[in-house]
Enzyme design. Structure first.
Site, PDB file in Angstrom:
ATOM      1  N   SER A  14       0.878  -1.179   0.000  1.00 26.24           N
ATOM      2  CA  SER A  14       0.000   0.000   0.000  1.00 26.24           C
ATOM      3  C   SER A  14       0.913   1.225   0.000  1.00 26.24           C
ATOM      4  CB  SER A  14      -0.919  -0.022   1.215  1.00 26.24           C
ATOM      5  OG  SER A  14      -0.149  -0.009   2.376  1.00 26.24           O
ATOM      6  N   LYS A 189      13.289  -5.089  -9.412  1.00 21.40           N
ATOM      7  CA  LYS A 189      12.718  -6.427  -9.549  1.00 21.40           C
ATOM      8  C   LYS A 189      11.238  -6.348  -9.932  1.00 21.40           C
ATOM      9  CE  LYS A 189      15.141  -9.419  -8.678  1.00 21.40           C
ATOM     10  NZ  LYS A 189      16.169 -10.011  -9.574  1.00 21.40           N
ATOM     11  N   LYS A 191       9.256  -9.137 -10.137  1.00 20.12           N
ATOM     12  CA  LYS A 191       8.497 -10.326  -9.713  1.00 20.12           C
ATOM     13  C   LYS A 191       7.257 -10.003  -8.873  1.00 20.12           C
ATOM     14  CE  LYS A 191      10.032 -14.146 -10.274  1.00 20.12           C
ATOM     15  NZ  LYS A 191      10.024 -14.818 -11.580  1.00 20.12           N
ATOM     16  N   CYS A 383      -8.918  25.980  14.127  1.00 20.71           N
ATOM     17  CA  CYS A 383      -9.818  25.172  14.949  1.00 20.71           C
ATOM     18  C   CYS A 383      -9.291  25.075  16.379  1.00 20.71           C
ATOM     19  CB  CYS A 383     -10.033  23.815  14.295  1.00 20.71           C
ATOM     20  SG  CYS A 383     -11.604  23.090  14.742  1.00 20.71           S
ATOM     21  N   MET A 386      -7.213  27.967  17.085  1.00 23.86           N
ATOM     22  CA  MET A 386      -7.902  29.215  17.414  1.00 23.86           C
ATOM     23  C   MET A 386      -8.357  29.202  18.880  1.00 23.86           C
ATOM     24  SD  MET A 386     -11.719  30.094  16.952  1.00 23.86           S
ATOM     25  CE  MET A 386     -12.483  31.570  16.313  1.00 23.86           C
ATOM     26  N   GLN A 387      -8.822  28.049  19.314  1.00 22.47           N
ATOM     27  CA  GLN A 387      -9.286  27.946  20.706  1.00 22.47           C
ATOM     28  C   GLN A 387      -8.122  28.200  21.665  1.00 22.47           C
ATOM     29  OE1 GLN A 387     -11.108  24.028  20.720  1.00 22.47           O
ATOM     30  NE2 GLN A 387     -12.778  24.652  19.370  1.00 22.47           N
ATOM     31  N   HIS A 509     -11.639  25.058   8.971  1.00 24.58           N
ATOM     32  CA  HIS A 509     -10.375  24.566   8.409  1.00 24.58           C
ATOM     33  C   HIS A 509     -10.155  25.133   7.013  1.00 24.58           C
ATOM     34  CE1 HIS A 509      -9.406  21.450  11.427  1.00 24.58           C
ATOM     35  NE2 HIS A 509     -10.695  21.507  11.650  1.00 24.58           N
ATOM     36  N   GLU A 511      -7.653  25.062   5.206  1.00 25.37           N
ATOM     37  CA  GLU A 511      -6.780  24.238   4.357  1.00 25.37           C
ATOM     38  C   GLU A 511      -7.546  23.331   3.403  1.00 25.37           C
ATOM     39  OE1 GLU A 511      -7.219  23.926   7.622  1.00 25.37           O
ATOM     40  OE2 GLU A 511      -7.008  21.861   8.345  1.00 25.37           O
TER      41      GLU A 511
HETATM   42  N1  GLN Z   1     -11.049  19.626  19.609  1.00 26.43           N
HETATM   43  C1  GLN Z   1     -11.616  20.842  19.159  1.00 26.43           C
HETATM   44  C2  GLN Z   1     -13.123  20.759  18.995  1.00 26.43           C
HETATM   45  O1  GLN Z   1     -13.674  19.701  18.916  1.00 26.43           O
HETATM   46  C3  GLN Z   1     -10.995  21.298  17.867  1.00 26.43           C
HETATM   47  C4  GLN Z   1     -11.283  20.402  16.726  1.00 26.43           C
HETATM   48  C5  GLN Z   1     -10.344  20.611  15.589  1.00 26.43           C
HETATM   49  O2  GLN Z   1      -9.303  21.229  15.732  1.00 26.43           O
HETATM   50  N2  GLN Z   1     -10.670  20.065  14.419  1.00 26.43           N
HETATM   51  O3  GLN Z   1     -13.774  21.778  18.938  1.00 26.43           O
END
Ligand code: GLN
Length: 547
Positions: A14, A189, A191, A383, A386-387, A509, A511
């Site tokens: 894999s 190889k 094989k 996420c 940020m918290q 997110h 990204e």
């Molecule tokens: N653990 C945090 C929440 O559930 C942040 C989640 C995350 O970063 N995707 O809010």
């Protein structure tokens, strides 16, 4: 014309790059004017990878509709510039769950439920369904795992049946393998490839094309040998030699005429000359010597960089448009005690604290956020990032020493980050987060607005906790501004630090929506802040290309 299906199977090992091969071929077909879509069939029994540890399976990718998916879906979306839906991700768990719930409803009354035809039938239904609902000319289907895996057998049986059900020219099979290199004799190889093709044929699937992955150049004789033993024309044995950059692979495959061979097999003609100018421009740029920018990524799973695959790619995309070569410094948040933070982060041009779960490494992330705040280093908190940024601010600027998250302490006196009200009734862990695309309004004049150049956006989410609205006024009064919120105003989506060149946290997110041809505005903003600090031009020169 009926929908065409191209199936990708794997042999030998894999992780040989089957997903990237499928995504690259998707790009080449799209560049010839075809509408393509992609699906991943995953033989594991989890319903989705949402509850899998990143150590097991890398990053959990999130789609618009909130489906939690394998990271290969990220490759598909980035390479083919697509927005996929739940129908693109199928696991054994989903298939069994569906069949078993039908059985309980009594749909098969009197019948014995069997792998063939019930499980295989449900797999086929899902493949055909994507063909019907997507409107794609060509559906690419990647079967996870390798030939010979017990759990993959129903999937291979299903696609074998499809091969017979469909008109001959409506399906093609591509098999991806691995060529080991023996140093002692300096040879590759074949094989294991021969054996895996034999295994595939023993279940009735004849590959039309073989993509042997190799870390070394593959000469014509090796290709001939594979062709002879595996019954494919030598042009259809196309080595995938490990490239410096993943994004080179479509062009390598183009040089080997992969798309043309497959189109001929499917009885199709390209709708126009391949449009790959943008892609070629991108590769040229990526290969150029550009000023290096070091971005410290402070996370819990840094030993396994696939856990942050989309963040890494988003940085690369933005680097392309800000003329920076991004070097990521992987900083383990669990190994970042306070006394080494300054030294450890001294060389960072920017800092990212990505998403995450649980308490391990939280202190390290908090120290990183503090460092960025105090040293005016461009910072993006995603996420959990940020918290953490908000918690650090509350503790060290607002003096609320006991500010915490309900995720770390369920009896917190100051739950600055709290469980979302709508989540309180949930008892299960799987699929119970706030998932997928949600609308966000941006504050006028904010940094976020300057990045996005609009005040209404929609971004992908995956979280269970949120910044507690009860603390909004206090945060703002001290200079941490809410610059993005849900249209109803009840959910805090973006925080920005006043007086800092670029310190932004997002509950979503970013990204997941970055594409090589369309970098994400917040990642571009982060890198522009680096250029600004260096006194370099920041303007977006060539923003986006047709893809
Ligand atoms: N653990 C945090 C929440 O559930 C942040 C989640 C995350 O970063 N995707 O809010």
């Amino acid at each position: 014309m009926g929908t065409k299906f191209i199936f990708f199977t794997g042999g030998v090992l894999s992780s040989v790059g089957k997903g990237v091969a499928a995504a690259s071929i998707g790009r080449l077909l799209k560049s010839r004017g075809f509408k393509v879509t992609i699906q991943k069939l995953d033989p594991y029994l989890n319903i989705d990878p949402g509850t899998l540890s990143p150590y097991q399976h890398g990053e959990v990718y999130v789609l618009d509709d909130g489906s939690e998916a394998d990271l290969d879906l990220g490759h598909y979306e980035r390479f083919c510039d697509l927005r996929l839906k739940k129908t693109s991700t199928v696991s054994s768990g989903q298939v069994y769950e569906e069949v078993l719930s039908r059985e309980r409803r009594g749909d098969y009354l009197g019948g014995t439920i069997q792998v063939i035809p019930h499980i295989t039938g449900e797999i086929k239904r899902r493949v055909y369904l994507l063909g019907e609902t997507s409107g794609a000319d060509i559906v690419l289907i990647e079967v996870g795992g390798t030939v010979g895996d017990i759990e993959g057998q129903p999937f291979l049986e299903a696609i074998r049946e499809m091969r017979n059900e469909l008109p001959r020219k409506d399906s093609a099979f591509v098999h991806c393998t691995w060529l080991p290199y023996l140093r002692a004799t300096a040879e590759l190889k074949t094989k294991p490839t021969q054996h895996s093709v034999r295994e595939l044929r023993s279940i009735g699937i004849m590959p039309d094309m073989i993509l042997p992955r190799s870390d070394h150049p593959v000469d014509y004789e090796i290709r001939q040998k594979i062709a002879r033993f595996c019954d494919v024309p030598v042009e259809a044995v196309v080595p995938m030699v490990t490239a410096d950059m993943l994004y080179e692979i479509p062009l390598d495959l183009e040089d080997s005429h992969v798309a043309d061979i497959l189109l001929a097999r499917l009885g199709l003609e390209a709708r126009h000359e391949p449009k790959l100018d943008g892609w070629r421009w991108m590769i040229n740029e990526l290969k150029k010597d550009r000023p290096v920018a070091k971005v410290a990524l402070v996370g819990k799973y840094v030993e396994l960089q696939d856990a942050y695959l989309s963040v890494r790619e988003a940085l690369k995309h933005a680097g392309l448009f800000c003329d920076l070569d991004i070097e990521i410094d992987w900083v383990s948040s669990a190994d970042l005690p306070e006394d080494i933070v300054d030294e450890r982060l001294a060389g960072a041009d920017a800092i990212i604290v990505p998403g995450g779960f649980g308490t391990r490494g939280i202190d390290g992330k908090m120290f990183a956020a503090r460092y960025a705040r105090e040293h005016q280093v461009p910072f993006l908190g995603i996420c959990l990032g940020m918290q953490v940024m908000a918690l650090e601010f509350a503790r060290n600027v607002m003096g609320m020493k006991d500010a915490t998250s309900a995720e770390f302490d369920s009896k917190a006196i100051n739950p600055l980050v709290d469980y979302m009200p709508e989540m309180k009734s949930q008892e299960r862990l799987g699929g119970t987060m706030r998932l997928g695309l949600f609308d966000i309004d941006l504050a006028e004049g904010s940094l976020a607005e300057q990045c996005y150049l609009t005040r209404h956006i929609a971004e992908r989410h995956r979280h269970r906790y949120e910044i507690n609205d009860a603390y909004r006024e206090q945060l703002e009064a001290h200079g941490l501004k809410v610059t993005g919120q849900s249209p109803e105003g009840d959910l805090i989506e973006i925080l920005e630090l006043e007086g800092h060149p670029y310190m932004i946290g997002t509950q979503f997110h970013p990204e997941f929506l970055s594409r090589p041809n369309r970098p994400h505005p917040l990642f571009v903003g982060l890198l522009q802040a680096i250029n600004e600090r260096r006194g370099l031009p920041t303007e977006k020169l060539k923003f986006g290309f047709e893809n």
